[in-house]
Design a protein around this motif. Structure first.
Motif, PDB file in Angstrom:
ATOM      1  N   ARG A 181       0.827  -1.212   0.000  1.00 44.63           N
ATOM      2  CA  ARG A 181       0.000   0.000   0.000  1.00 44.63           C
ATOM      3  C   ARG A 181       0.857   1.256   0.000  1.00 44.63           C
ATOM      4  O   ARG A 181       0.599   2.200  -0.761  1.00 44.63           O
ATOM      5  N   ARG A 182       1.877   1.272   0.857  1.00 47.86           N
ATOM      6  CA  ARG A 182       2.749   2.454   0.961  1.00 47.86           C
ATOM      7  C   ARG A 182       3.415   2.764  -0.378  1.00 47.86           C
ATOM      8  O   ARG A 182       3.396   3.917  -0.850  1.00 47.86           O
ATOM      9  N   LEU A 183       3.974   1.757  -0.997  1.00 51.38           N
ATOM     10  CA  LEU A 183       4.677   1.977  -2.261  1.00 51.38           C
ATOM     11  C   LEU A 183       3.718   2.241  -3.411  1.00 51.38           C
ATOM     12  O   LEU A 183       4.042   2.987  -4.338  1.00 51.38           O
ATOM     13  N   ALA A 184       2.528   1.657  -3.360  1.00 50.69           N
ATOM     14  CA  ALA A 184       1.543   1.916  -4.409  1.00 50.69           C
ATOM     15  C   ALA A 184       1.118   3.377  -4.404  1.00 50.69           C
ATOM     16  O   ALA A 184       0.988   4.015  -5.459  1.00 50.69           O
ATOM     17  N   ARG A 185       0.893   3.923  -3.213  1.00 54.41           N
ATOM     18  CA  ARG A 185       0.524   5.343  -3.128  1.00 54.41           C
ATOM     19  C   ARG A 185       1.642   6.228  -3.666  1.00 54.41           C
ATOM     20  O   ARG A 185       1.395   7.244  -4.313  1.00 54.41           O
ATOM     21  N   GLU A 186       2.870   5.811  -3.398  1.00 54.18           N
ATOM     22  CA  GLU A 186       4.017   6.584  -3.876  1.00 54.18           C
ATOM     23  C   GLU A 186       4.156   6.505  -5.392  1.00 54.18           C
ATOM     24  O   GLU A 186       4.410   7.516  -6.058  1.00 54.18           O
ATOM     25  N   VAL A 187       3.988   5.313  -5.946  1.00 52.71           N
ATOM     26  CA  VAL A 187       4.222   5.097  -7.377  1.00 52.71           C
ATOM     27  C   VAL A 187       3.038   5.544  -8.229  1.00 52.71           C
ATOM     28  O   VAL A 187       3.209   6.258  -9.229  1.00 52.71           O
ATOM     29  N   PHE A 188       1.837   5.138  -7.856  1.00 48.43           N
ATOM     30  CA  PHE A 188       0.656   5.403  -8.682  1.00 48.43           C
ATOM     31  C   PHE A 188      -0.110   6.659  -8.261  1.00 48.43           C
ATOM     32  O   PHE A 188      -0.932   7.171  -9.019  1.00 48.43           O
ATOM     33  N   GLY A 189       0.144   7.125  -7.037  1.00 47.90           N
ATOM     34  CA  GLY A 189      -0.640   8.219  -6.483  1.00 47.90           C
ATOM     35  C   GLY A 189      -1.828   7.671  -5.728  1.00 47.90           C
ATOM     36  O   GLY A 189      -2.443   6.676  -6.145  1.00 47.90           O
ATOM     37  N   PRO A 190      -2.183   8.277  -4.590  1.00 38.14           N
ATOM     38  CA  PRO A 190      -3.268   7.754  -3.752  1.00 38.14           C
ATOM     39  C   PRO A 190      -4.583   7.581  -4.505  1.00 38.14           C
ATOM     40  O   PRO A 190      -5.353   6.663  -4.200  1.00 38.14           O
ATOM     41  N   GLN A 191      -4.848   8.435  -5.492  1.00 38.47           N
ATOM     42  CA  GLN A 191      -6.122   8.375  -6.212  1.00 38.47           C
ATOM     43  C   GLN A 191      -6.230   7.123  -7.087  1.00 38.47           C
ATOM     44  O   GLN A 191      -7.324   6.761  -7.516  1.00 38.47           O
ATOM     45  N   ASN A 192      -5.117   6.439  -7.328  1.00 34.99           N
ATOM     46  CA  ASN A 192      -5.125   5.254  -8.182  1.00 34.99           C
ATOM     47  C   ASN A 192      -4.826   3.973  -7.406  1.00 34.99           C
ATOM     48  O   ASN A 192      -4.418   2.974  -7.992  1.00 34.99           O
ATOM     49  N   VAL A 193      -5.027   4.034  -6.108  1.00 33.17           N
ATOM     50  CA  VAL A 193      -4.855   2.849  -5.259  1.00 33.17           C
ATOM     51  C   VAL A 193      -6.182   2.580  -4.564  1.00 33.17           C
ATOM     52  O   VAL A 193      -6.606   3.333  -3.697  1.00 33.17           O
ATOM     53  N   TRP A 194      -6.860   1.508  -4.971  1.00 33.26           N
ATOM     54  CA  TRP A 194      -8.123   1.110  -4.342  1.00 33.26           C
ATOM     55  C   TRP A 194      -7.756   0.093  -3.266  1.00 33.26           C
ATOM     56  O   TRP A 194      -7.295  -1.009  -3.570  1.00 33.26           O
ATOM     57  N   CYS A 195      -7.966   0.473  -2.010  1.00 35.26           N
ATOM     58  CA  CYS A 195      -7.500  -0.403  -0.942  1.00 35.26           C
ATOM     59  C   CYS A 195      -8.220  -0.074   0.357  1.00 35.26           C
ATOM     60  O   CYS A 195      -9.012   0.861   0.424  1.00 35.26           O
ATOM     61  N   ASN A 196      -7.961  -0.881   1.354  1.00 35.34           N
ATOM     62  CA  ASN A 196      -8.416  -0.591   2.707  1.00 35.34           C
ATOM     63  C   ASN A 196      -7.508   0.491   3.279  1.00 35.34           C
ATOM     64  O   ASN A 196      -6.301   0.291   3.428  1.00 35.34           O
ATOM     65  N   ASN A 197      -8.089   1.642   3.581  1.00 36.81           N
ATOM     66  CA  ASN A 197      -7.298   2.773   4.055  1.00 36.81           C
ATOM     67  C   ASN A 197      -7.197   2.855   5.580  1.00 36.81           C
ATOM     68  O   ASN A 197      -6.835   3.897   6.121  1.00 36.81           O
ATOM     69  N   ALA A 198      -7.518   1.764   6.255  1.00 32.03           N
ATOM     70  CA  ALA A 198      -7.437   1.749   7.715  1.00 32.03           C
ATOM     71  C   ALA A 198      -6.013   2.038   8.182  1.00 32.03           C
ATOM     72  O   ALA A 198      -5.040   1.760   7.461  1.00 32.03           O
ATOM     73  N   PRO A 199      -5.852   2.601   9.380  1.00 33.54           N
ATOM     74  CA  PRO A 199      -4.506   2.856   9.912  1.00 33.54           C
ATOM     75  C   PRO A 199      -3.696   1.564   9.997  1.00 33.54           C
ATOM     76  O   PRO A 199      -4.256   0.457  10.083  1.00 33.54           O
ATOM     77  N   ASP A 200      -2.387   1.713  10.000  1.00 32.88           N
ATOM     78  CA  ASP A 200      -1.500   0.551  10.058  1.00 32.88           C
ATOM     79  C   ASP A 200      -1.846  -0.356  11.232  1.00 32.88           C
ATOM     80  O   ASP A 200      -1.835  -1.589  11.115  1.00 32.88           O
ATOM     81  N   GLU A 201      -2.175   0.245  12.379  1.00 31.97           N
ATOM     82  CA  GLU A 201      -2.476  -0.543  13.578  1.00 31.97           C
ATOM     83  C   GLU A 201      -3.708  -1.428  13.368  1.00 31.97           C
ATOM     84  O   GLU A 201      -3.771  -2.558  13.860  1.00 31.97           O
ATOM     85  N   ALA A 202      -4.689  -0.902  12.638  1.00 29.50           N
ATOM     86  CA  ALA A 202      -5.907  -1.679  12.366  1.00 29.50           C
ATOM     87  C   ALA A 202      -5.603  -2.853  11.438  1.00 29.50           C
ATOM     88  O   ALA A 202      -6.164  -3.951  11.605  1.00 29.50           O
TER      89      ALA A 202
END
Length: 303
Positions: A122-143
């Motif tokens: 998730r971290r690298l996908a947001r960096e590479v593709f941009g957050p708008q192009n990452v469909w994922c569970n956005n829950a905090p790391d702890e969750a």
């Protein structure tokens, strides 16, 4: 249908022991050409597409050469063993016109995939593709970390299932049904399609072209809904024609489910094939899957 894991909520029953069948490069490009004519978002999934990386990359390169590459790839992040692997694969996706990625995380996935792999992906996908192009569970790391603990605790898993009832299809029907309470068939909740509430006892929203959430084409060329009803063979049925006619009209089972719902399908199975109609079910999907499992030997070209 082969996967690196075997989630207990999987509507397609994917698992590691499934045959290692995937589309050929030619097959992939053929279907991607059709899909692009629909003007819909296209993604390649599984099972787990990343476990067939060489075949996936070959298909993407051939599709990109024709301008028919998919928009997204879907993954459970089991491949994300270190930053180098993830960056290498994301770069290859980008080089072949892929816009982004879909990443799955919940107590079912984290029963198998270490949370750190998902978090890395998730971290690298947001960096590479941009957050708008990452469909994922956005829950905090702890969750995300906590999902693994829920998966190991049957009591907490039961609470999760009851708070977020899955579609009781495939593995979910076999493994999670016991956590839910059946009710008389006359009291089945109306239900909902993946994003749209149902309007009545029928399931038209699961089939109508305006509301159908996804059309799947599998390695055997079956065109099917999320719930597993085959609407045609993609080598013989043009997807744009299927949508123009109405997917609900593809065959008598899709029409019966769309118009009247699982209770009517169960009654058909009772009348025509001596199906033992249950008194109770947990949901429309529960009754439907039970009935379709019984009917499958009679209609293997549809179910």
């Amino acid at each position: 249908y082969r996967c690196t894991i075997a989630c207990r909520h999987c509507c397609f029953g994917c698992a590691g022991e499934r045959p290692p069948a995937h589309m050929t490069t030619e097959q992939s490009v053929f279907h991607l050409r059709q899909l692009h004519q629909l003007g819909r978002v296209i993604h390649i999934a599984g099972g787990e597409a990343m476990m067939f990386w060489d075949a996936l990359l070959a298909a993407l390169e051939a599709a990109f050469a024709e301008g028919v590459q998919p928009h997204f790839i879907e993954s459970n992040a089991s491949f994300a063993t270190d930053d180098g692997v993830v960056r290498e694969r994301y770069a290859a996706l980008q080089a072949n016109g892929v816009v982004g990625i879909l990443l799955s995380a919940d107590p079912y996935h984290q029963a198998f995939v270490p949370p750190e792999r998902y978090l890395r992906a998730r971290r690298l996908a947001r960096e590479v593709f941009g957050p708008q192009n990452v469909w994922c569970n956005n829950a905090p790391d702890e969750a995300i970390d906590e999902f693994a603990a829920i998966a190991r605790d049957e009591g907490r898993l039961r609470e999760h299932v009851r708070a977020h009832p899955p579609a009781l299809v495939g593995t979910a029907h076999r493994d999670l049904r016991r956590f839910l309470d059946p009710v008389p068939l006359g009291q089945l909740p109306i239900g909902r399609v993946w994003r749209v509430p149902h309007s009545g006892r029928g399931c038209i929203e699961d089939f109508a072209r305006e509301t159908i959430w996804e059309l799947h084409i599998d390695p055997y060329d079956n065109i099917q809904t999320n719930c597993g009803v085959i609407l045609g063979n993609a080598r013989e049925t043009r997807l744009d024609d299927l949508l123009e006619r109405g997917p609900e009209k593809a065959n008598f089972i899709s029409k019966l489910l769309a118009d009247e719902g699982p209770v009517a399908l169960a009654d058909f199975a009772r009348r025509e094939h001596s199906f033992a109609l249950p008194d109770r079910a947990c949901s429309k999907c529960d009754l439907c899957y039970t009935t379709r499992t019984f009917l499958r030997p009679h209609y293997p070209h549809i179910l």
